[in-house]
Design an enzyme around this catalytic site. Structure first.
Site, PDB file in Angstrom:
ATOM      1  CG  ASP A  20     -31.757  58.928  23.948  1.00 15.62           C
ATOM      2  OD1 ASP A  20     -32.973  57.969  23.611  1.00 15.62           O
ATOM      3  OD2 ASP A  20     -31.451  59.374  25.506  1.00 15.62           O
ATOM      4  CG  ASP A  22     -38.287  61.366  25.813  1.00 12.51           C
ATOM      5  OD1 ASP A  22     -38.944  62.738  25.218  1.00 12.51           O
ATOM      6  OD2 ASP A  22     -38.574  60.215  26.779  1.00 12.51           O
TER       7      ASP A  22
END
Length: 122
Positions: A20, A22
């Site tokens: 992932d 952010d």
């Protein structure tokens, strides 16, 4: 969750990693401390494929890859999967090729819909 393994043992145990973006690889414009050298070590070893995923449909995979490169990672657009790509790919499996699709979103989302053989319009 605390990561209990080091990069070397993770690369030995797994063929690929979905990362992932952010809050994991970066926070805003800046890399999370320690992430860039760790991921570059894994990438250089060639033992684990790194794929960067995001639920941000407003940026293209090319734009995201460029940001990651600016942080010091070796990333190609093909290494990035966006929610726009995933959504368009799924839609392409449930409606016939050439179908007109109303898109309420970014130009990048429209391009992804077009890329799977659908006709995006706003």
């Amino acid at each position: 969750m605390r990561l209990e393994k080091n990069c070397e043992s993770l690369a030995a145990d797994y063929d690929a990693a979905l990362l992932d973006l952010d809050g994991v690889v970066y926070i805003g414009p800046d890399a999370v401390p320690g992430v860039v050298p760790a991921l570059n070590d894994i990438d250089r070893s060639g033992r684990m494929r790194l794929t960067y995923v995001t639920n941000n449909a407003s940026r293209s995979s090319q734009s995201i890859a460029q940001h990651l490169c600016e942080l010091g990672l070796r990333v190609l657009a093909a290494d990035v999967v966006t929610s726009a790509q995933a959504g368009a790919a799924l839609l392409g499996t449930v409606v016939p090729r050439g179908s007109r699709v109303f898109v309420l979103g970014s130009r990048d989302l429209m391009r992804e819909v077009d890329a799977v053989g659908l006709v995006a319009s706003q």
